[in-house]
Enzyme design. Sequence first.
Site, PDB file in Angstrom:
ATOM      1  N   LYS A 146      37.877  38.598  45.523  1.00 13.60           N
ATOM      2  CA  LYS A 146      39.090  39.117  44.867  1.00 13.60           C
ATOM      3  C   LYS A 146      39.146  40.652  44.983  1.00 13.60           C
ATOM      4  O   LYS A 146      38.379  41.244  45.724  1.00 13.60           O
ATOM      5  CB  LYS A 146      39.117  38.649  43.412  1.00 13.60           C
TER       6      LYS A 146
HETATM    7  C1  LIG Z   1      39.656  32.649  42.205  1.00 11.10           C
HETATM    8  C2  LIG Z   1      40.721  32.084  41.354  1.00 11.10           C
HETATM    9  C3  LIG Z   1      40.484  31.588  40.069  1.00 11.10           C
HETATM   10  C4  LIG Z   1      39.100  31.416  39.516  1.00 11.10           C
HETATM   11  O1  LIG Z   1      38.371  32.582  39.516  1.00 11.10           O
HETATM   12  P1  LIG Z   1      36.795  32.540  39.199  1.00 11.10           P
HETATM   13  O2  LIG Z   1      36.525  33.961  38.733  1.00 11.10           O
HETATM   14  O3  LIG Z   1      36.124  32.229  40.509  1.00 11.10           O
HETATM   15  O4  LIG Z   1      36.540  31.534  38.158  1.00 11.10           O
HETATM   16  C5  LIG Z   1      41.558  31.189  39.313  1.00 11.10           C
HETATM   17  N1  LIG Z   1      42.813  31.226  39.799  1.00 11.10           N
HETATM   18  C6  LIG Z   1      43.081  31.676  41.043  1.00 11.10           C
HETATM   19  C7  LIG Z   1      44.495  31.717  41.505  1.00 11.10           C
HETATM   20  C8  LIG Z   1      42.044  32.094  41.866  1.00 11.10           C
HETATM   21  O5  LIG Z   1      42.309  32.503  43.112  1.00 11.10           O
END
Ligand SMILES: *Cc1c(COP(=O)(O)O)cnc(C)c1O
Length: 389
Positions: free
Chosen positions: A192
């Site tokens: 991210k």
């Molecule tokens: C990555 C992601 C999540 C979950 O994130 P984590 O920190 O890995 O639990 C939730 N929603 C979306 C749209 C994502 O891309």
Amino acid sequence: MGKINIPYGKQTISEQDIQAVVDVLRSDWLTQGPSVERFERAVADYCGVNCAVAVNSATSALHIACLAAGLGGGDILWTSPISFVASANCARYCGADVDFVDIDPDTCTMSVEELEKKLVEAEKTGRLPKVVVPVHFAGQSCDMERIAALGEHYGFTVIEDAAHAIGGRYRGQLIGNCRYSAMTVFSFHPVKLITTGEGGMVVSRSEELCSRLVRLRSHGITRDPAEFTFQSHGPWYYEQIELGFNYRMTDIQAALGCSQLLRLDANVARRHELVARYRQAFADLPIRFLSQDSDCYSAYHLFVVMLDCDLIATQREELAAKLRADGIASNVHYIPIHLQPYYRQYGFRPGDFPKAEEYYRHALTLPLYPAMTDAQQQHVIDVFRRVIG
Ligand SMILES: *Cc1c(COP(=O)(O)O)cnc(C)c1O
């Protein structure tokens, strides 16, 4: 098979990041402590909200946000079928049902027209959602003003899934300022926009929601005498007043987060440069890009192209294999959630959300991350043009 040296997404770690983590390791405090508080304050200030609650993932953040919104058995949560499964799973953790709202095929975010149509129907059958989770897909905000207006009218709580979107803007305001929602959730997974290794956060304007989130993050325990059922026994006293979890972030992670946050704006700007260059280099190819709303400044978590399969000879799978042979990773975001085996057991079938399914048949994610050099991007451009031509 060639070695992958250009991934589809990647974290950037600076010497300062490393030093920030080392400093915590040398300190007395490793679990949730002063660095977590500092990171929460920094993100809340960045977004312009009262409070932020750091947790160990965005998945946990979505879970406790749903609980704080009062979601429970017999309730329904609606989200987009084009998202990571976590956007829907949070409802199931609370014992609530999940349903989906089809996407706008141009932006691939939740279609407000579809949402409105579905709400009209749901009102007739008494199956209105308690929570709606719009997903700021690939970093671009949903049309939050209209979603918030529908929330007011139909009485649902809006929780923004901004896992792709910290650093992005909607109508000039940073995503996470919660003008059009009760809460916004961020992810700090390495792929991210900024990372803490694993981590997430809920931000909100409501102190009341935040104090509930703080409690749910740590076993449902309170140390606030105003919330006690019984008389305090002394300074060690606490009460567990509901069922919570251990979703705490460590100070090690939060120190990394604080350091990463300093580069967020610059990284998003670099993502914009790279996307502009891709779009120019591919302008003549038989592919489409996600359309960008003039109200939005995307955080550009992902660079998605939609292949026009009638015009190109190569199927997507072959295309991905050819890219891989030249060291380039690609990916597909996402398999529509309602088509996952787990969700099929609740009656979802192919054809339920045709725009999402159509999108899935054409989408491919190409490498995009701020540390990608111009030379690496040129390699992706050259190879992609060659394999698609
Ligand atoms: C990555 C992601 C999540 C979950 O994130 P984590 O920190 O890995 O639990 C939730 N929603 C979306 C749209 C994502 O891309």
